[in-house]
Design a protein around this motif. Structure first.
Motif, PDB file in Angstrom:
ATOM      1  N   ARG A 139       0.823  -1.208   0.000  1.00 32.81           N
ATOM      2  CA  ARG A 139       0.000   0.000   0.000  1.00 32.81           C
ATOM      3  C   ARG A 139       0.860   1.263   0.000  1.00 32.81           C
ATOM      4  N   ASN A 140       2.021   1.207   0.656  1.00 29.58           N
ATOM      5  CA  ASN A 140       2.876   2.392   0.742  1.00 29.58           C
ATOM      6  C   ASN A 140       3.920   2.430  -0.378  1.00 29.58           C
ATOM      7  N   CYS A 161      -0.717   1.201  -5.582  1.00 26.97           N
ATOM      8  CA  CYS A 161      -1.228  -0.160  -5.410  1.00 26.97           C
ATOM      9  C   CYS A 161      -2.537  -0.379  -6.157  1.00 26.97           C
ATOM     10  N   HIS A 162      -3.274   0.701  -6.484  1.00 26.12           N
ATOM     11  CA  HIS A 162      -4.538   0.494  -7.201  1.00 26.12           C
ATOM     12  C   HIS A 162      -4.309  -0.006  -8.632  1.00 26.12           C
ATOM     13  N   GLU A 168      -7.268   2.667   7.480  1.00 22.13           N
ATOM     14  CA  GLU A 168      -7.232   2.149   6.118  1.00 22.13           C
ATOM     15  C   GLU A 168      -5.805   1.875   5.664  1.00 22.13           C
ATOM     16  N   LYS A 169      -4.864   2.740   6.052  1.00 24.60           N
ATOM     17  CA  LYS A 169      -3.484   2.576   5.593  1.00 24.60           C
ATOM     18  C   LYS A 169      -2.826   1.329   6.159  1.00 24.60           C
ATOM     19  N   LEU A 206      -2.462  -7.533  -0.962  1.00 19.88           N
ATOM     20  CA  LEU A 206      -2.075  -6.156  -0.653  1.00 19.88           C
ATOM     21  C   LEU A 206      -1.533  -6.122   0.773  1.00 19.88           C
ATOM     22  N   PRO A 247       0.264  -3.592   3.847  1.00 20.46           N
ATOM     23  CA  PRO A 247       0.394  -2.177   4.212  1.00 20.46           C
ATOM     24  C   PRO A 247       1.807  -1.637   4.037  1.00 20.46           C
TER      25      PRO A 247
END
Length: 474
Positions: free
Chosen positions: A335-336, A342-343, A420-421, A440, A442
């Motif tokens: 995610r980071n 990541c999308h 969320e993160k 996914l 984080p």
């Protein structure tokens, strides 16, 4: 009277950045400059003697655990490569491996087939091989690559690695282009299957960043017979004597079923990714042009290498389902990730599911065959195909909306606050012989994720060497 400086300073403050940005856009519209920026193949540390890749021991490998050698492509480029033995296998044969004298060639092996390392790969019916396609910039020993090699070769005594530097990278010859890197991927697969003699069900195609696009096109070329380039097979394997505009492999060659395709920090297509890309996560490249869509479309049309992985995944899953074949896809992202958002994985996941929907609906499943529209006018054919595409898009949206959540396991990896993160998830989608898995995490960023546990576990899972609960996230 108002001083002219009162107008000059704001004009310069706005005009200079706009002028520099316009100059940047003009320069990157030149194919040579654009490829230099995209591939960054000249950004490396080869000028520094300690970074000589013929001395793998400098990166923590045991003596002669790595065999540096070269491959030939069908267009006569020379690719620098490493064959890396699994650490457990090396330990069993340490004395004989270390006794190989490579001092006269500075560590480089001109004929890898004469080495004990190669024989341990070729003669072992249990050996597995990861074809490793790295990202842009640097060369085979730069950045996190050696650490990721260590991570992969330390989890099992059966897992070997073949890693290559694409044309123009490191000690390889030539200059990178999309068609050129496709030929490089073919050289790697041909070497693995025809020289090393490893069956495809014991081969995993693994890509990171740019390498995800290269790995995907290799899977497409060999698994369903479609590519964006044409020509004969590599000199390392069978040759197809025809070179026509069909851009397909020799149809006498049976499509291959690899153990898996693993994509880490992937992107859907180069134009799509660049439209929202920011250097180091904060300096936008094309994002300012989103305020002028017509200009953004104009600039994106000038991108010479498209790397449309989402469309290639659609072709792969559609072919596999319609032909009753196996296909195993894993998408891993952090995610980071400040480099590739990541999308982008969501778009790839959607592309893979789209192929399943098209196969279910019977859309274009006969590669190279009739589409049933020969008797229609060109205008009517286009109208029918547009309507068909709209039906497919609606079906994909419906199936994702109704099914993806049911196939997803979530977990928060922070302090329990469920921010969320800090959310991670695993989505697993089975459809007959096709498996699509999206993970996914984080943390891990763009590079460090490569030697975190998800990647070795994904490789082990693809090879059938681990039975892991589907909900596992760490």
């Amino acid at each position: 009277m108002t001083s002219s400086a009162a107008y000059l300073v704001p004009a310069l403050a706005v005009g200079v950045p706009v002028g520099v940005y316009a100059l940047f856009l003009g320069l990157v519209s030149i194919p040579y400059v654009q490829r230099f920026a995209v591939y960054a193949h000249k950004v490396n540390t080869l000028w520094w003697p300690p970074h000589n890749p013929n001395r793998p021991e400098r990166w923590g490998f045991a003596k002669n655990q790595v065999t540096p050698f070269t491959l030939k492509t069908i267009d006569n480029q020379t690719l620098y490569a490493w064959h890396i033995l699994p650490l457990g296998l090396y330990a069993k044969h340490e004395a004989a491996l270390a006794a190989q004298d490579r001092s006269s060639s500075g560590g480089f092996v001109s004929d890898i087939t004469s080495s004990l390392n190669f024989k341990l790969l070729r003669n072992d019916p249990e050996a597995r091989l990861v074809l490793y396609f790295h990202g842009n910039a640097g060369h085979i020993t730069q950045s996190i690559r050696p650490r990721s090699f260590h991570a992969l070769t330390s989890v099992s005594s059966k897992i070997h690695i073949l890693a290559i530097d694409y044309r123009g990278f490191g000690l390889s010859t030539g200059s990178p282009t999309e068609d050129g890197l496709i030929l490089d991927a073919r050289a790697a697969v041909d070497w693995a299957t025809h020289v090393a003699g490893i069956p495809p069900e014991r081969i995993v195609l693994l890509g990171h960043s740019l390498g995800t696009a290269v790995a995907t096109v290799a899977a497409e070329f060999y698994s369903c017979g479609t590519t964006s380039t044409s020509g004969p097979y590599s000199d390392n394997g069978p040759r197809n004597t025809t070179n026509d505009a069909t851009n397909t492999r020799d149809r006498s060659q049976k499509p291959l079923e690899f153990a898996g395709l693993i994509l880490i920090a992937a992107f859907s297509s180069l134009p799509t990714m660049l439209s929202g890309y920011s250097i180091a996560g904060w300096l936008p490249v094309l994002r300012p042009l989103t305020y002028w869509p017509w200009l953004l479309r104009k600039v994106m049309s000038r991108i010479v290498d498209k790397w449309q992985s989402d469309q290639r995944l659609t072709a792969l899953t559609k072919f596999a389902k319609s032909r009753g074949r196996k296909f195993n896809l894993t998408l891993i992202h952090a995610r980071n990730d400040w480099d590739i958002p990541c999308h982008e994985d969501d778009k790839l996941f959607r592309g893979a599911v789209k192929g399943l929907v098209e196969a279910e609906l019977g859309v274009g499943i006969d590669y190279g065959g009739s589409d049933g529209l020969e008797d229609e006018t060109e205008e009517e054919r286009e109208r029918i195909k547009r309507a068909e595409e709209r039906d497919v898009e609606r079906a994909v949206e419906t199936v994702l909306r109704e099914e993806k959540g049911k196939r997803t396991a979530e977990r928060w990896m922070g302090d329990g606050s469920k921010k969320e993160k800090e959310r991670g998830f695993v989505t697993t989608w089975y459809d007959e012989g096709v498996t699509i898995r999206q993970e996914l995490f984080p943390y891990g960023g763009h590079n460090n994720i490569m030697f975190y546990s998800p990647v070795p576990l994904a490789v082990m899972r693809a090879f059938g060497l681990v039975d892991e609960p589907e909900s596992r996230l760490n």
